[in-house]
Structures are given as C-alpha cells and as structure tokens.
Design a protein around this motif. Sequence first.
Motif, PDB file in Angstrom:
ATOM      1  N   TYR A   6       0.856  -1.185   0.000  1.00  0.00           N
ATOM      2  CA  TYR A   6       0.000   0.000   0.000  1.00  0.00           C
ATOM      3  C   TYR A   6       0.892   1.235   0.000  1.00  0.00           C
ATOM      4  O   TYR A   6       1.546   1.571   1.002  1.00  0.00           O
ATOM      5  N   TRP A  11      -3.203   0.236  -3.692  1.00  0.00           N
ATOM      6  CA  TRP A  11      -2.601  -1.079  -3.547  1.00  0.00           C
ATOM      7  C   TRP A  11      -1.838  -1.414  -4.820  1.00  0.00           C
ATOM      8  O   TRP A  11      -2.354  -1.308  -5.922  1.00  0.00           O
ATOM      9  N   ASN A 208       1.432   3.319   5.331  1.00  0.00           N
ATOM     10  CA  ASN A 208       1.924   2.704   4.109  1.00  0.00           C
ATOM     11  C   ASN A 208       2.693   1.438   4.457  1.00  0.00           C
ATOM     12  O   ASN A 208       3.300   1.341   5.536  1.00  0.00           O
TER      13      ASN A 208
END
Length: 525
Positions: A6, A11, A208
């Motif tokens: 991510y 994604w 992330n």
Amino acid sequence: MKLANYVYGQWVEGGGEGIALLDPVNGEHLVSVSSEGVDVGRALSFARDSGGTALRALGYEARAGLLGKIAEVLTANRDAYYDISLRNSGSTAGDIAFDVDGAIFTLKAYARAGKALGDARLLKEGGRVALAKTDAFQGQHFLTPLSGVAVFINAFNFPAWGLWEKAAPALLAGVPVLVKPATPTAWLTQRMVADVVAAGILPPGALNIVCGSARDLLDHVGECDVVSFTGSADTAARIRTHPAVVARAVRVNVEADSVNSAILGPDAQPGSAEFDLAVKEIVRELTVKAGQKCTAIRRIFAPAAVARALADAVAARLAGMTVGNPRSEGVRVGPLVSKAQQAAAFEGLARLRQDAELVFGGGEGFVPVDADPAVSAFVQPTLLFCDKGLAAQHVHDVEVFGPVATVLPYADTAEVIALARRGGGSLVASVYSADAGFLAELVPGIAELHGRVMVVDAAIGGQHTGHGNVMPTCLHGGPGRAGGGEELGGLRALAMYHRRYVVQGGPGLLDALSAGAADAALLGA
C-alpha cells in the motif's frame, strides 16, 4: 496469493513470483510477497505531502481519537489475526495474545494518553529565557512535529505489536508511517494495514506498507524523516552508515541484540518466594514465543551456593512443557518462525556449549508433537550451566534467538554487577530479591547498561508485568549492543517525532507563538 503493497494511496502488487511465506510447522506455502516495481521514493514523497500534511492539520487529541478507532478495527478482526499468526508464525494461543492483544492494548494506551495534549499542534518546553537586561528580548523553546515519514524496518517476531508500538506515537505526533515488515511473517502486518485502510480511518498516505525487499528505500530518506529499526546489530550498523542517512543526518532509532539477565539476590534461597518467582519467570521467558523475544532472558545469575539448585528447578519445569504443533491439544511451546532461524539457533547453541554444559534439552533425540522434524522449525527449550564467569568466551556475547538460556554462578555483588555489565548493554534485567543492601548496590551498578530494571520480591509476588513484557507507559530500549534506542515510555515517545527549536524575540511574538501550545512537560508525566 501475493500480498499487495500500500503506497501512494493505492494497492500495488509487486512483480515476479515473490518470496514465499511458509508455515513453520508443516512447510506449507501460504502467501508470497514482492516489492518489485514499487517506487519507494514516490511512496515517501506521497506520505510526506499527503499523509503528513493531513495529520498535522489535526490536533493531538483528534489524532488520539484516530488511534482509538484503529484499535476498534483491530479488535473486530482479532480472530483473523489469530489464524494468520498460527499459520505463519506457528504461534500458540498465548503467544498470539502476547503479540496481537499487546498491539491493541498499546494503541488504546496512546489513545487515552494523547487526550491530555488537547487540540494543540505543537509543544512549548519550559519557561522563557531572559536574553537581555530587560524583558524586551527573550527565548522560548518549542517542539514541533517532523514533516517527514516514520520509516519502520521491523523484526519477524512481533508482526502486530512491532508495527503498532512504533506507529501509535508517530501517528499521535502527526508523522505518517511507512512500515517494511520482516519478510517471513509479513502477512499479519499487511492484513492489519489492509483492515485499517479499508476502514478509512486515516488520511491517504498516513499509513503505508512495503512487503518483501526494502530495495532502495534508504536512498530516499530525508532530513525530517525517522528510521526505526529492530533486528541485528550488523544490519543496524549498515543503516546508520548508509550514505543518505549520514549525509542528511537522518534520525535513527535502533533496537538490536541483547543478552538480557535474570539475577537472583543472596536472599533468594530455595523455598523462598523470590526463588520460586525467579524459576517461574525464567521458564516463561524460555517458552513464550519459543524464546523469540528481544527481551527474553538469556543469562541467569545466581549465588554460587544455589545456582545448581536453580538450574535443576528450571529444568524440572521445562520437562513438563509440551513442544510441538500448536494445533495439538496440550502443546505449550511452538516452533521458531523458519528453518533459517532454526539453523541460526542451532549454530548459536553450539557456540554456547563451548563454554557451558547441558542441563536440559539440547535437541538430542527430541521429537516435536505432531510435526515432522525434517520440515518443521522446532528448537527444544534448552538450559545450560556455565561456571567460567567473566572468562566465558561466548555466553556473554551470543544471543540465541530461541528457547535457550544459561545459568552462571556468582560469588558476590561486585561479581554479578560485572557479569551483567559484560553483556555490553541490554534491554532488561530482572532481579529477584528483597535484600535492601544488595539492591542498593546492584541497581545503580547495572542501570547504566540497561534500559529497564525490574525488581521482584515476595510483596510484589505475581503482580509484576513480566521480565519480557514491554508496557506502553514505560521505556523500551537499551544502550550499547542493544542499539542505544528508546521507544514507548508513554508520551515520552513523541519526542522522537518532534524537533526542538528556540525562538528568540519579543514577548508579544512569543505569546502569539505559544498560544494554544501544549506543555511539553506532559511528555514526562
């Protein structure tokens, strides 16, 4: 199935076949990970520009509320995390709780603590500093959140807690997170991030994840970023000396190797509460997560007259611990996370045996319950005895990252202080004694080289939180070979993600800049 990364608010599946993640009990291929094709430089820029900007637009209390919502999401998905932990880490139910529930508990603790900072967006530290004969020119110190990214390069042993114990204070400070979990157990970390992303709690870029190789990640870190690493001292040294880290003076926090100690005082005789408490804790540290904890007990110091009795008592309890497939009834100890870790543990054990004799375990003839030794990654809980003291060549230096510990006798307080310090810096030492004179000499004697010292006596009994249990309200970290880093400690952890500066000027300006700032003294409250 290949786990996606991510980054930049989307994604992204890495290219190629990826690296397989396996079940350490039966060798089953579970999922794969790959970071091939991920633009980590772009990922860091997006995190700074999008995630960081949005987080810092909120006050501390609002960000604390986000942590509370994350904890709710993780709690709702707890069963899925237990399943992944069982399959990917070979964890027992108790081991999983230690990791998953510990992560949720830590998030909740920071959600509560952050409310004390209110709606402020920076911290004011201390009083005004007079810089002239009158009040016309003064100085005021502040702490402001960093505008960079908190980059986490994590270890394999705590895929849940390892993320959230770092992410909670970073997000509370207003700093976005990019985590690179250790590959062998990355599945749980990735699933948790996916659940939080799906819930829409955080702004894009605030959280992330990159799974697989870190590739050129460190090439792109900047002056306002923080790199936090948990793992080997060798890797830590490479991070600290990376050209970009050095050139940009990037802030680095490290938790590395640690040969932690358990110390029995002279009053901890067989039959005493302190002796029994030590035996119970040593066995727990040898068996929880199969000894795969940075804080686990590796060296056990006992008065010479009782050292053998202590070793026998620990061995007797280890004999009752069933080792094998966590899916099988009665199993108390699971495998290491991989065959590679098993091989490393056996190599380290062989070195320790050059100094020490076997008391229990060692692996000869050992067969785990309901598992094939050829494909599984088990290491039998093993206790050694070494009477070489400071002359030992390996016991004070080799950390076997598994269920292995060594008992060493000592003659007096001065010697046990020297033995504990010989570890070169540790995360934690636990002491079992009610002898005030011994403690008054021992604790100051070892404190310089330990991040945490836990003292247990009969009055405390079983109420202590545990040698290896890291509490969010207390410091986690250690000097020297333990990395020299500091994490947690309640709101103290926010200091890692703030920059201190001083403004010199007139009182009107300082009043305006201080308006609405929270008191930095709350970080140590």
